[in-house]
Design a protein around this motif. Structure first.
Motif, PDB file in Angstrom:
ATOM      1  N   HIS A  53     -51.697-113.986  49.189  1.00 40.49           N
ATOM      2  CA  HIS A  53     -52.510-112.774  49.009  1.00 40.49           C
ATOM      3  C   HIS A  53     -53.752-112.974  48.146  1.00 40.49           C
ATOM      4  CE1 HIS A  53     -49.260-110.765  51.047  1.00 40.49           C
ATOM      5  NE2 HIS A  53     -48.414-111.207  50.125  1.00 40.49           N
ATOM      6  N   ARG A  54     -54.034-114.175  47.703  1.00 40.55           N
ATOM      7  CA  ARG A  54     -55.253-114.422  46.925  1.00 40.55           C
ATOM      8  C   ARG A  54     -56.445-114.416  47.879  1.00 40.55           C
ATOM      9  NH1 ARG A  54     -54.140-117.384  41.950  1.00 40.55           N
ATOM     10  NH2 ARG A  54     -52.022-116.767  41.433  1.00 40.55           N
ATOM     11  N   ARG A  55     -57.548-113.916  47.396  1.00 43.65           N
ATOM     12  CA  ARG A  55     -58.770-113.880  48.204  1.00 43.65           C
ATOM     13  C   ARG A  55     -59.728-115.005  47.841  1.00 43.65           C
ATOM     14  NH1 ARG A  55     -58.366-110.162  51.709  1.00 43.65           N
ATOM     15  NH2 ARG A  55     -57.300-108.217  51.303  1.00 43.65           N
ATOM     16  N   SER A  56     -59.507-115.634  46.700  1.00 44.49           N
ATOM     17  CA  SER A  56     -60.363-116.748  46.286  1.00 44.49           C
ATOM     18  C   SER A  56     -59.634-117.588  45.245  1.00 44.49           C
ATOM     19  CB  SER A  56     -61.687-116.223  45.723  1.00 44.49           C
ATOM     20  OG  SER A  56     -61.456-115.492  44.533  1.00 44.49           O
ATOM     21  N   LEU A  81     -54.418-116.400  52.272  1.00 40.14           N
ATOM     22  CA  LEU A  81     -55.672-115.989  52.900  1.00 40.14           C
ATOM     23  C   LEU A  81     -56.792-117.014  52.796  1.00 40.14           C
ATOM     24  CD1 LEU A  81     -55.611-112.331  51.501  1.00 40.14           C
ATOM     25  CD2 LEU A  81     -54.690-113.176  53.683  1.00 40.14           C
TER      26      LEU A  81
END
Length: 147
Positions: A53-56, A81
């Motif tokens: 669920h991390r975006r970066s 992600l």
């Protein structure tokens, strides 16, 4: 105007996701002269959560997975992600193999030999630094004991 206790309840509900966010301990590792800020997943719950669920992920940030025993451990990218590279490491932090992993896939990416650790970094991080199997990741001896 809402009662003050209603406002407080609303605030707590809005703040809850931040409070419930998984917190991982952080340690410093080294790959040659490259510094790595690694979150550590040393227990089963943290290893299962990983970078989901991390975006970066910062340029020199990653996650070190500490396994309870040496094995040909495998990683996958369910609910992850961002594209990642994973280096499987032996007891001394020597890179056994590096695998490139695509976001939100369930393909297994496995250690080429029994590994004690796995280090996930942004995709192609290891290649961009000239790091390959046989190179040692420094600081691994300070990793917490697995649970």
């Amino acid at each position: 105007m809402p009662h003050p206790s209603t406002l407080l309840g609303s605030f707590l509900l809005l703040a809850a996701p931040a409070v419930l966010a998984q917190q991982f301990p952080v340690m410093e590792l080294r790959a040659g002269f490259h510094r790595i800020e690694a979150e550590v997943a040393a227990n089963q719950a943290n290893r299962m959560q990983g970078l989901m669920h991390r975006r970066s992920l910062g340029a020199n940030q990653g996650m070190l997975f500490v396994f309870a025993f040496k094995d040909r451990h495998c990683m996958w990218m369910r609910n992850t992600l961002i594209p990642l590279s994973v280096a499987f490491l032996d007891d001394d932090g020597k890179i056994l193999n590096i695998e490139e992993m695509k976001p939100q896939t369930e393909n297994n990416h496995c250690a080429a030999a029994p590994a004690r650790f796995a280090l996930e970094m942004n995709k192609a991080w290891f290649a961009s630094k000239g790091l390959a199997p046989g190179i040692r990741i420094g600081g691994i001896d300070a990793a917490p004991a697995p649970q």
